[in-house]
Design a protein around this motif. Structure first.
Motif, short mmCIF file in Angstrom:
data_model
loop_
_atom_site.label_atom_id
_atom_site.label_comp_id
_atom_site.label_asym_id
_atom_site.label_seq_id
_atom_site.Cartn_x
_atom_site.Cartn_y
_atom_site.Cartn_z
N LYS A 128 1.04 -1.18 0.41
CA LYS A 128 -0.16 0.01 -0.14
C LYS A 128 0.69 1.41 0.16
N THR A 129 2.29 1.34 0.68
CA THR A 129 3.11 2.45 0.50
C THR A 129 4.23 1.81 0.07
N PRO A 130 5.03 1.96 -1.82
CA PRO A 130 5.81 1.38 -2.05
C PRO A 130 7.14 2.23 -1.18
N ILE A 131 7.86 0.47 -1.35
CA ILE A 131 9.29 1.51 -0.89
C ILE A 131 10.10 2.75 -1.21
N GLN A 132 10.48 3.74 -0.32
CA GLN A 132 10.87 4.38 -1.42
C GLN A 132 12.29 4.53 -1.49
N PRO A 133 12.48 5.03 -2.50
CA PRO A 133 14.19 5.50 -3.30
C PRO A 133 15.20 5.43 -1.72
N PHE A 134 15.14 6.52 -1.44
CA PHE A 134 15.59 7.11 -0.17
C PHE A 134 16.27 5.45 0.30
N LYS A 135 15.43 4.72 0.76
CA LYS A 135 15.62 3.46 1.80
C LYS A 135 16.55 2.32 0.90
N LEU A 136 16.17 2.33 -0.21
CA LEU A 136 16.99 1.63 -1.14
C LEU A 136 18.19 2.02 -1.42
N ALA A 137 18.78 3.14 -1.43
CA ALA A 137 19.63 4.34 -1.60
C ALA A 137 20.89 3.27 -1.21
N SER A 138 22.17 3.46 -1.56
CA SER A 138 23.38 2.57 -0.96
C SER A 138 23.60 3.24 0.27
N ARG A 139 24.44 2.35 1.03
CA ARG A 139 24.38 3.34 2.53
C ARG A 139 25.13 4.04 2.24
N THR A 140 26.45 3.90 1.35
CA THR A 140 27.26 4.57 1.29
C THR A 140 27.55 6.02 0.82
N ASP A 141 26.49 6.10 0.10
CA ASP A 141 25.73 7.49 -1.02
C ASP A 141 24.93 7.97 0.83
N THR A 142 24.39 7.26 1.61
CA THR A 142 23.99 7.81 2.27
C THR A 142 24.05 8.97 3.41
N ILE A 143 25.49 8.18 4.20
CA ILE A 143 26.49 8.17 4.88
C ILE A 143 26.43 9.84 4.33
N ARG A 144 27.02 9.59 3.03
CA ARG A 144 27.31 11.25 2.63
C ARG A 144 27.02 11.95 2.29
N ARG A 145 25.73 12.36 2.02
CA ARG A 145 24.68 12.54 1.95
C ARG A 145 24.78 13.29 3.14
N LEU A 146 24.14 13.21 4.11
CA LEU A 146 24.25 13.43 5.44
C LEU A 146 25.45 14.24 6.17
N ILE A 147 26.93 13.17 5.60
CA ILE A 147 27.88 14.31 6.65
C ILE A 147 28.41 15.26 6.15
N TYR A 148 27.62 15.80 4.40
CA TYR A 148 28.44 16.65 4.39
C TYR A 148 26.78 17.60 3.74
N ASP A 149 25.62 17.87 4.99
CA ASP A 149 24.16 18.45 4.53
C ASP A 149 25.27 19.33 5.40
N PRO A 150 24.49 20.71 4.75
CA PRO A 150 24.25 22.09 5.05
C PRO A 150 24.79 22.65 6.45
N GLU A 151 23.68 21.92 7.42
CA GLU A 151 23.25 22.09 9.27
C GLU A 151 24.61 21.07 9.74
N VAL A 152 24.24 19.90 9.24
CA VAL A 152 25.89 19.07 9.67
C VAL A 152 26.67 19.68 9.92
N ALA A 153 27.34 20.12 8.97
CA ALA A 153 28.23 20.85 8.25
C ALA A 153 28.83 22.19 9.66
N GLN A 154 27.57 22.51 9.25
CA GLN A 154 27.58 24.15 10.76
C GLN A 154 27.52 23.15 11.83
#
Length: 471
Positions: free
Chosen positions: A52-78
């Motif tokens: 009923k609720t499809p699995i989102q691409p964010f959930k299927l993304a590579s763990r390494t890619d998600t980690i990089r996206r998270l640590i380079y986020d502007p708020e995390v950088a600040q």
């Protein structure tokens, strides 16, 4: 150029080995990975047609890619810069710490592990231990949730079986991403939890940088539409009653929510109750001793499984009674925020806990325990009290599970479960409660006190009494 070159056998073998590794890493492994990923993508596409609720691409993304996206986020950088400045360390050191936090938090979801193994295992385990009943499905309200919304299941926490039970019952809707405490960061649970999409939360020993990394992950997942499941109480109930909600995750979600711009978030209250909580003895002992936390080990699980296998072999095993689940009315965050709140996270937590309390299913053991804890000591009087209480509860629309629709049978089920553990003894019409049994009666009765017209005990604050009310 055509002269022969003589090499030792060991050097020739070493060259062949290096050549083979190079070929595999540059040609074979990428091809195999591409082939497997294409098959996985097709399998997920087929799976999404059934959910009923499809699995989102964010959930299927590579763990390494998600980690990089998270640590380079502007708020995390600040936050990294602020942490480095406040602790007088270099920014690269602070960055490494943020990366370590991200690796600790971010899961590595595996659709195969979740739907190929976990769902089947959850169903088998749930049905082997309990008679599972979905008492109040609330299908119409759940079907009306807009497809574009992010759904977050919000549950009370009675037992570690909660994870197993709800994972199975929600399997037709989507894959749930659980917020899991530090107790599960042990081998092999850590790898399994991550493969199922769960993310770990530190309840202690955290700091502003850690909280920002966690907050941004929760906000990214929520904005991406990842279906989640949270336990606001943060830990198992040691009294049997619902506890005060912890507001961290609610605060993160609200802070990242922009009305009119963000994807709407719909909270679905889920109430869970049991005829027997597997951890009840440990929880009661912890409440008596004032213990705040448990050290998780695999030894009790092994001991428990060994005992149950032996009971099955000897024909003495039977299930722990009923495990009941009911779904409350969903709450849209957009609509909630339109009402205006001085402290939105606190108000949201109390509203959701009230909705969970309102649909808490009443099962035989808590019902019988409630009557016995009020001083009933004969079978005839017990049945009379149960009939009166059930009639009053039905008139108020309380969610009840009366097996076979037979009150006498429900009473026998509840009594038998208590008598088998020597909490209650029966001689003819008379009932007696052991000293240890009195504590267990209080524990199980506490789960439905707010529904039976009784006030919670004095260990709860006035705020808790308000948001535990059944109205």
């Amino acid at each position: 150029m055509s002269a022969d070159v003589t090499l030792p056998i060991w050097l020739f073998v070493l060259i062949l080995l290096f050549a083979g590794v190079t070929f595999a890493s540059h040609f074979l492994f990428p091809s195999v990975r591409w082939f497997l990923r294409r098959r996985l993508e097709r399998a997920v596409e087929q799976l999404n047609t059934r959910l009923k609720t499809p699995i989102q691409p964010f959930k299927l993304a590579s763990r390494t890619d998600t980690i990089r996206r998270l640590i380079y986020d502007p708020e995390v950088a600040q936050a990294i810069a602020d942490h480095a400045r406040s602790n007088k360390i270099r920014e690269d050191v602070a960055f490494q710490k943020a990366e370590r936090y991200a690796r600790e938090i971010v899961p590595g979801f595996s659709a195969f592990t979740y739907f190929g193994f976990a769902i089947r295992a959850a169903r088998i385990l749930s049905q082997s231990l309990y008679r599972v009943r979905l008492v109040h499905a609330n299908d119409r309200a759940l079907e009306d949730i807009p497809a574009a919304s992010t759904v977050i299941f919000v549950m009370n926490h009675r037992s570690n079986m909660d994870y197993v039970l709800v994972t199975w019952l929600a399997a037709e809707r989507s894959a749930l991403a659980y917020a899991v405490g530090e107790w599960a960061r042990v081998w092999p649970l850590r790898q399994l939890v991550r493969a199922m999409g769960g993310y770990f939360i530190r309840r202690r020993h955290n700091n502003a940088l850690y909280r920002k990394v966690l907050a941004r992950y929760v906000q990214m997942a929520t904005e991406a539409g990842v279906t989640q499941a949270v336990f606001p109480e943060g830990g198992l109930s040691r009294t049997g009653a619902m506890g005060r909600p912890k507001l961290g995750l609610f605060s993160y979600i609200i802070d990242g929510f922009k009305p009119g711009l963000s994807r709407d978030v719909v909270f679905v209250p889920v109430a869970i109750n049991y005829d027997r909580v597997m951890e009840d003895r440990s929880l009661i002992e912890a409440q008596d001793s004032g213990t705040r936390a448990f050290r998780f080990t695999l030894w009790p699980i092994w001991r428990y499984l060994r005992r149950q296998i032996w009971h099955r072999i000897t024909g003495r095993f039977h299930r722990y009674g009923y495990a009941a689940v009911s779904f409350g009315d969903p709450l849209s965050l957009t609509g909630f925020m339109q009402d205006g709140h001085q402290d939105p996270a606190t108000d949201l937590g109390h509203v959701l806990m009230a909705r969970i309390a309102r649909v808490m299913p009443v099962t035989p053991v808590p019902l019988v325990a409630h009557a016995l804890s009020q001083g009933v000591r004969s079978v005839v009087a017990l049945e009379a009290v149960l009939r009166r209480k059930i009639a009053e509860a039905e008139a108020r629309g309380i969610v009840l599970h009366i097996p076979r629709g037979d009150i006498s049978y429900a009473m026998e089920v509840g009594l038998r479960a208590l008598m088998e553990r020597d909490h209650v003894t029966r001689i003819g019409d008379r009932l007696a409660v052991s000293a240890e049994g009195a504590e267990f009666l209080t524990f199980y009765a506490a789960s439905i006190l707010h529904l039976m017209g009784d006030q919670p005990d004095n260990s709860h604050t006035q705020d808790e009494k308000i948001h535990f009310s059944a109205t």
